[in-house]
Design an enzyme around this catalytic site. Structure first.
Site, PDB file in Angstrom:
ATOM      1  N   HIS A 189       0.890  -1.464   0.225  1.00  0.00           N
ATOM      2  CA  HIS A 189       0.115   0.102   0.135  1.00  0.00           C
ATOM      3  C   HIS A 189       0.866   1.367  -0.402  1.00  0.00           C
ATOM      4  O   HIS A 189       1.908   1.482   0.936  1.00  0.00           O
ATOM      5  CB  HIS A 189      -0.596  -0.071   1.216  1.00  0.00           C
ATOM      6  CG  HIS A 189      -2.189   0.587   0.980  1.00  0.00           C
ATOM      7  ND1 HIS A 189      -1.828   2.235   1.882  1.00  0.00           N
ATOM      8  CD2 HIS A 189      -3.693   0.741   0.519  1.00  0.00           C
ATOM      9  CE1 HIS A 189      -2.861   2.760   1.199  1.00  0.00           C
ATOM     10  NE2 HIS A 189      -3.764   2.182   1.194  1.00  0.00           N
ATOM     11  N   ASP A 247      -8.114  -4.277  -0.640  1.00  0.00           N
ATOM     12  CA  ASP A 247      -8.591  -5.268  -2.159  1.00  0.00           C
ATOM     13  C   ASP A 247      -8.294  -6.787  -2.277  1.00  0.00           C
ATOM     14  O   ASP A 247      -8.980  -7.536  -2.523  1.00  0.00           O
ATOM     15  CB  ASP A 247      -7.531  -4.442  -2.424  1.00  0.00           C
ATOM     16  CG  ASP A 247      -8.061  -3.305  -3.200  1.00  0.00           C
ATOM     17  OD1 ASP A 247      -8.979  -2.666  -3.150  1.00  0.00           O
ATOM     18  OD2 ASP A 247      -7.794  -2.308  -3.321  1.00  0.00           O
TER      19      ASP A 247
HETATM   20  C1  LIG Z   1      -0.313  -0.730  -3.770  1.00  0.00           C
HETATM   21  C2  LIG Z   1       1.633  -0.247  -4.496  1.00  0.00           C
HETATM   22  C3  LIG Z   1       1.020   0.588  -5.718  1.00  0.00           C
HETATM   23  C4  LIG Z   1       2.379   0.531  -3.135  1.00  0.00           C
HETATM   24  O1  LIG Z   1       3.194   1.181  -4.151  1.00  0.00           O
HETATM   25  P1  LIG Z   1       4.742   1.281  -3.014  1.00  0.00           P
HETATM   26  O2  LIG Z   1       4.231   2.293  -1.731  1.00  0.00           O
HETATM   27  O3  LIG Z   1       5.367   2.813  -4.366  1.00  0.00           O
HETATM   28  O4  LIG Z   1       5.454   0.376  -3.153  1.00  0.00           O
HETATM   29  P2  LIG Z   1       7.084   0.036  -4.076  1.00  0.00           P
HETATM   30  O5  LIG Z   1       6.516   0.240  -5.790  1.00  0.00           O
HETATM   31  O6  LIG Z   1       7.874   1.184  -3.794  1.00  0.00           O
HETATM   32  O7  LIG Z   1       7.599  -1.237  -3.259  1.00  0.00           O
HETATM   33  C5  LIG Z   1       8.559  -1.066  -2.571  1.00  0.00           C
HETATM   34  C6  LIG Z   1       9.038  -1.904  -2.757  1.00  0.00           C
HETATM   35  O8  LIG Z   1       7.752  -2.976  -2.754  1.00  0.00           O
HETATM   36  C7  LIG Z   1       8.316  -3.839  -3.935  1.00  0.00           C
HETATM   37  N1  LIG Z   1       7.215  -4.368  -4.006  1.00  0.00           N
HETATM   38  C8  LIG Z   1       5.953  -3.477  -3.647  1.00  0.00           C
HETATM   39  N2  LIG Z   1       4.378  -4.343  -4.212  1.00  0.00           N
HETATM   40  C9  LIG Z   1       5.086  -5.186  -4.166  1.00  0.00           C
HETATM   41  C10 LIG Z   1       3.869  -6.292  -4.805  1.00  0.00           C
HETATM   42  N3  LIG Z   1       2.703  -6.444  -4.707  1.00  0.00           N
HETATM   43  N4  LIG Z   1       4.087  -7.524  -4.996  1.00  0.00           N
HETATM   44  C11 LIG Z   1       6.079  -8.057  -5.455  1.00  0.00           C
HETATM   45  N5  LIG Z   1       6.303  -6.244  -4.803  1.00  0.00           N
HETATM   46  C12 LIG Z   1       5.981  -5.410  -4.696  1.00  0.00           C
HETATM   47  C13 LIG Z   1       8.283  -2.995  -4.638  1.00  0.00           C
HETATM   48  O9  LIG Z   1       9.396  -4.195  -6.083  1.00  0.00           O
HETATM   49  C14 LIG Z   1      10.315  -2.510  -4.209  1.00  0.00           C
HETATM   50  O10 LIG Z   1      10.600  -3.330  -3.922  1.00  0.00           O
HETATM   51  P3  LIG Z   1      12.385  -2.685  -4.479  1.00  0.00           P
HETATM   52  O11 LIG Z   1      12.598  -2.028  -2.788  1.00  0.00           O
HETATM   53  O12 LIG Z   1      13.143  -3.801  -4.166  1.00  0.00           O
HETATM   54  O13 LIG Z   1      12.723  -2.058  -5.230  1.00  0.00           O
HETATM   55  C15 LIG Z   1       2.535  -1.388  -4.482  1.00  0.00           C
HETATM   56  O14 LIG Z   1       2.462  -2.308  -3.515  1.00  0.00           O
HETATM   57  C16 LIG Z   1       1.666  -2.339  -5.351  1.00  0.00           C
HETATM   58  O15 LIG Z   1       1.910  -2.408  -6.544  1.00  0.00           O
HETATM   59  N6  LIG Z   1       0.590  -3.119  -5.505  1.00  0.00           N
HETATM   60  C17 LIG Z   1      -0.292  -4.262  -5.710  1.00  0.00           C
HETATM   61  C18 LIG Z   1      -1.210  -3.816  -6.446  1.00  0.00           C
HETATM   62  C19 LIG Z   1      -2.558  -3.549  -5.525  1.00  0.00           C
HETATM   63  O16 LIG Z   1      -2.403  -4.524  -4.389  1.00  0.00           O
HETATM   64  N7  LIG Z   1      -3.087  -2.084  -5.854  1.00  0.00           N
HETATM   65  C20 LIG Z   1      -3.990  -1.457  -4.239  1.00  0.00           C
HETATM   66  C21 LIG Z   1      -3.792  -0.859  -3.190  1.00  0.00           C
HETATM   67  S1  LIG Z   1      -4.493  -0.641  -2.176  1.00  0.00           S
END
Ligand SMILES: CC(C)(COP(=O)(O)OP(=O)(O)OC[C@H]1O[C@@H](n2cnc3c(N)ncnc32)[C@H](O)[C@@H]1OP(=O)(O)O)[C@@H](O)C(=O)NCCC(=O)NCCS
Length: 307
Positions: A189, A247
């Site tokens: 998240h 979700d």
């Molecule tokens: C929600 C989301 C966009 C948040 O992203 P964020 O806070 O920007 O987190 P980041 O993209 O910076 O990720 C941090 C690290 O975790 C990893 N990561 C984050 N979410 C991940 C996931 N769902 N699956 C695998 N790896 C994930 C990233 O690759 C990153 O790894 P690194 O540090 O080695 O580069 C992300 O977790 C995601 O895409 N989740 C899946 C989609 C989802 O469920 N969305 C609904 C949210 S309510």
């Protein structure tokens, strides 16, 4: 009015149109400077959304609309409008009713997410409440916002089609491989880095619903539980504080209830209408409110001689 839409229109296309069109029917509650008008339009929107969402669904599947029934609860009435047919009434199951009610409450508001900011910005121009909420519905439609639980279920269905539980290990390797571009949907998240507090409640609800409906052995649910188990133990997820988000569970609960994935975002819109309209009203009640006007900084090329 609804019958003007194509039968195969996506329910969100229909809902965006229906909500905006309310402004063509309720001229007596669109004076946004009048607190009573604002209150009446808020009640109208919250009360009508379940009917509009259920109508969009019935239209999509080609069944007759089911009219609201006033002696049922807000959620019980919605379930009945979704699932009853003229030849078979729908008996509201209390566990299912409580679960969907919880989904509605947990999705009602979430500070300045994209659709709420959209409603505030749109409403700040002084437009009518139905138009402002329609803007929120349109924004929520995008897959990066309202579509996450739908994406999560699609992932589970694909994984199930490609081998299910036996292939979870292989799938997790892909998720952890940066070059694969695969993410574990329903995990992580942007704001909650420890645990999405809503997810804890949804996890509980999810177990209650699966048990009440006798679905503990459904292969897709087993798969989801296996993914959850592995991810919570795997160092990759532990190190990055990636927990299941709301979700992950809400998609599973809705599927168990019998709601098709194509309706998930419309149901989210129904719930979020409460937050949108409350935020809109709060903004307009502020004597210092002005039209929103984000500024833009130009970072392009410096002046060039074009002669
Ligand atoms: C929600 C989301 C966009 C948040 O992203 P964020 O806070 O920007 O987190 P980041 O993209 O910076 O990720 C941090 C690290 O975790 C990893 N990561 C984050 N979410 C991940 C996931 N769902 N699956 C695998 N790896 C994930 C990233 O690759 C990153 O790894 P690194 O540090 O080695 O580069 C992300 O977790 C995601 O895409 N989740 C899946 C989609 C989802 O469920 N969305 C609904 C949210 S309510």
């Amino acid at each position: 009015f609804l019958q003007g839409f194509r039968r195969d229109a996506h329910p969100m296309a229909v809902l965006t149109g229906l909500v905006g069109a309310l402004s063509a029917f309720y001229h007596d509650s669109t004076d946004i400077t009048n607190p009573h008008h604002r209150h009446v339009s808020a009640i109208r929107l919250i009360a009508k959304l379940p009917t509009l969402v259920a109508m969009a669904y019935k239209y999509f599947i080609g069944q007759p609309y089911i009219y609201p029934q006033n002696d049922l609860s807000y959620t019980g009435n919605f379930l009945r409008m979704m699932f009853a047919t003229p030849c078979e009434d729908y008996k509201v199951n209390e566990v299912v009713e409580r679960a969907l009610d919880r989904i509605f409450i947990l999705h009602a508001d979430h500070e300045q997410n994209a659709s709420t900011s959209t409603v505030r910005l749109c409403g700040s121009s002084g437009t009518n409440p139905f138009a402002a909420i329609a803007a929120g519905v349109a924004c929520l439609w995008g897959p990066a916002h309202g579509g996450a639980n739908e994406a999560c279920l699609q992932m589970l269905e694909e994984l199930q089609a490609n081998g299910g539980v036996a292939k979870v290990g292989e799938f997790m390797e892909k998720v952890k491989d940066k070059n694969s571009g695969v993410r574990l949907m329903g995990f992580g998240h942007r704001v909650y880095k420890n645990y999405d507090p809503r997810a804890k409640l949804m996890q509980e609800t999810c177990k209650e619903v699966l048990t009440a409906l006798g679905l503990q052995d459904d292969p897709l649910f087993k798969l989801a539980m296996e993914l959850e188990r592995i991810a919570l133990e795997d160092q990759y997820f532990v190190d990055r504080k990636l927990y299941p988000n709301v979700d992950f569970y809400s998609g599973i609960v809705q599927r168990a209830i019998g709601i098709p994935t194509s309706m998930f975002t419309a149901i989210f819109a129904l719930a979020r209408t409460v937050g949108w309209i409350a935020q809109w009203d709060e903004m307009l009640s502020d004597p210092e409110y002005k039209i929103g006007r984000p500024r833009q900084l130009y970072t392009g090329a410096a002046p060039r001689d074009i002669k």
